[in-house]
Design an enzyme around this catalytic site. Sequence first.
Site, short mmCIF file in Angstrom:
data_model
loop_
_atom_site.label_atom_id
_atom_site.label_comp_id
_atom_site.label_asym_id
_atom_site.label_seq_id
_atom_site.Cartn_x
_atom_site.Cartn_y
_atom_site.Cartn_z
N SER A 97 -27.33 -71.07 -44.76
CA SER A 97 -26.74 -72.34 -43.91
C SER A 97 -27.75 -72.60 -42.79
O SER A 97 -27.48 -74.20 -42.01
CB SER A 97 -25.51 -71.50 -44.10
OG SER A 97 -26.66 -70.17 -42.72
N ASP A 108 -26.71 -65.24 -39.08
CA ASP A 108 -27.54 -64.57 -39.46
C ASP A 108 -28.78 -65.66 -40.37
O ASP A 108 -27.89 -67.20 -40.99
CB ASP A 108 -27.99 -63.36 -40.42
CG ASP A 108 -27.09 -63.86 -42.06
OD1 ASP A 108 -27.00 -64.75 -42.30
OD2 ASP A 108 -27.48 -63.41 -42.53
N ASP A 110 -31.47 -66.55 -42.66
CA ASP A 110 -32.33 -66.53 -44.13
C ASP A 110 -33.90 -66.79 -44.02
O ASP A 110 -33.61 -68.79 -43.94
CB ASP A 110 -31.85 -66.66 -45.23
CG ASP A 110 -30.80 -66.25 -45.22
OD1 ASP A 110 -30.45 -65.37 -45.10
OD2 ASP A 110 -29.50 -67.52 -46.00
N ASP A 163 -32.93 -62.63 -41.85
CA ASP A 163 -32.95 -61.40 -42.96
C ASP A 163 -34.07 -62.56 -43.38
O ASP A 163 -34.32 -63.24 -43.95
CB ASP A 163 -31.70 -61.86 -44.15
CG ASP A 163 -29.75 -61.33 -43.88
OD1 ASP A 163 -30.49 -60.12 -43.41
OD2 ASP A 163 -29.07 -61.81 -44.29
#
Length: 745
Positions: A97, A108, A110, A163
């Site tokens: 996203s 968060d 990625d 992440d």
Amino acid sequence: MGSPLLSNRSGGQRLGITEPISLSGPTEYDVIKTCELEKYLQDAGLYESQAEAVRREEVLGRLDQIVKIWVKSISRAKGLNEQLVQEANAKIFTFGSYRLGVHGPGADIDTLCVGPRHATREEDFFGELQRMLSEMSEVSELRPVPDAYVPVMGFKFNGVSIDLLYAKLSLWVIPEDLDISQDSILQNADDQTVRSLNGCRVTDQILRLVPNIQNFRTTLRCMKFWAKRRGVYSNVAGFLGGVNWALLVARICQLYPNALPNMLVSRFFRVYTQWRWPNPVMLCNIEEGSLGLQIWDPRRNPKDRFHLMPIITPAYPCMNSSYNVSASTLQIMSEEFQRGSDVCEAMEAGKVEWDTLFEPFGFFEAYKNYLQIDISAENADDLRKWKGWVESRLRQLTLKIERHTYNMLQCHPHPGDFSDKSRPFHHCFFMGLQRKQGVPVNEGEQFDIRVTVEEFKQAVNLYTSWKPGMEIYVSHVRRKNIPDFVFPGGARPPRPSKATWDSRRAAELKAASSSQVDKSSEGQGTPDEKDDGRKRKREEEVESNLKSVKVVAALPSSTGEAQESALASDATNGAGDIGHDVVQNHITGTGGSAYGKPSGSVADESNSREAENIAIEKITSVPYVGHQDFSQELDELEDDVQQKDKYEDTAKGGKSPPMVSLTSNASSTSVTSSNGMSTSVSFYTSGDLEELEILPVSYIFCFLPKPAELMAPPPIVNPPAPPTQRKPLIRLSLTSLGKATGKGT
């Protein structure tokens, strides 16, 4: 406004595997409704502040510096000469996203770390880099998961959730201008690296394949928000996740390249309401590639034939991103697509506004019966691991129930989890249960899911990292006995005073059904059966209209060249006019509104809608090669055999999983009857009343039963006769978990 698609097409490039449905631009009505939509999304808090955006950029810059220091450190430790040490490099990429530009506040990021061939995943990434991060004051909540399907290291950096994946390339030096979209980057890469690179490659390819990125982003924000409000946003629960929704929205953008978000949202629901699953959604032709990696191809891969809602990723190796979808969750999403289409039509007629589309789904008011899955552990770390494992297995419970009831019992998993603050280290999940629409109601019929639930629990308890204290209980709870802690504020809300779209529609359908019953002198069939008959009749009419349509899926041929869609090739002989030119003749006329509120006559509007629906039917009815009936053995359940093999191996090793009794009751607590006999869940229907009945079982599973014993139906002691009248089927007085104060009848 300009048309990016037209400029691309002038250069010989076409976005998508078919011609678009419409090239018409926005109307004044579209502009107004799009502004209203953007304001609604802003007011809903879906956009981050400028300060937060700057902080994210700073965190990513700092993380990039850290991995560069890390790779030089391990290069020197491995004895490389000073020149190679200085040239050693690692690079951070983003995906998901954040890369798509649709992330919200607190989301968060990625990220992917790409490193050289001498920087290993096990020793260097989850070793030295993890140690470096753990010693930094800016880093908190460090959670390495090296044994995941896609190994990941999660943490917070200055409060920003990260992440981090790792990809080890076959290069000695990682150039700063590395282009990971090239297929050659996958040369000699291990499976974990291919999967880690896939997120970035898919995200970048999506952005390349949409005609207008800004319109795509606004529409995707809208659809993700809608999916979360309606309870269908969760890949792990069997619905769709972020990349799935992005691919679906991107395909709509290809079909309506000059449309604004208002029209794109409306056409999203219209197209996918008519989509004939399991025909795949694809943004581009599937390429076989030259590296021999497995791609999605149901003609060659038997497992691909069982996928119910294929949404294919556009980057090599092309894969189905929605293999988690089950028959139940597909049915739920199809119903939500239909609801969205109805709301958009009402909005075009000026009857409702955007807030109606985003009304939250009343999960705990929608069903009469639920399964409650409670889990607990002895500490927070154990609970986090146990919760992740159980959550990943809940889809198996849905699949098992579908298979064992021959798809007559529909499961609706809630995409979230709940916790009772009065019980430390505890979480619970819920599943709504109901008879599938169209299934005839027979007096005394039962759907016995006792063995199914027990098999699921036995499989869950085979968790390789199981520790004492990790427990799971599966309970039946009726709607009126749903625990209060699942509701906002810990209190059950009163009946809403304001009617919602769903409640109004339900009342209208009920009134219509009653009217039909009153008009029928013979009273043939139930309202549900009549509705199902009308639905089948409509489907048969559509199917008969499509028998002459010849469209071939764009799957790779044996020579590596994708087959062209007949929708494009038929245009040369006139057959393709119905899929594109006819729509243009009705829609793109001068002086008339293309969509929204037409300025022409009612007949013109009807003809325009009919022509567009015909084009949609052609595009959405691509034959799905080699699809198998879902009633056959699901490949998703093949791991049952593996789980049973683990049982035997575990038994040989002398390890015993915890004894967990099957729990089923009317107040969401564990049940043991007064005579020491365990109880279990059975689905029972009588007339139009659907209940879950508690049946006594004469045994409790022993430790480590043999695989054959898991499949054997348990003997029933004094099975209750089917009741002939409507009365409570569960008579248990329960006060605490695992303790019954009354006797079951």
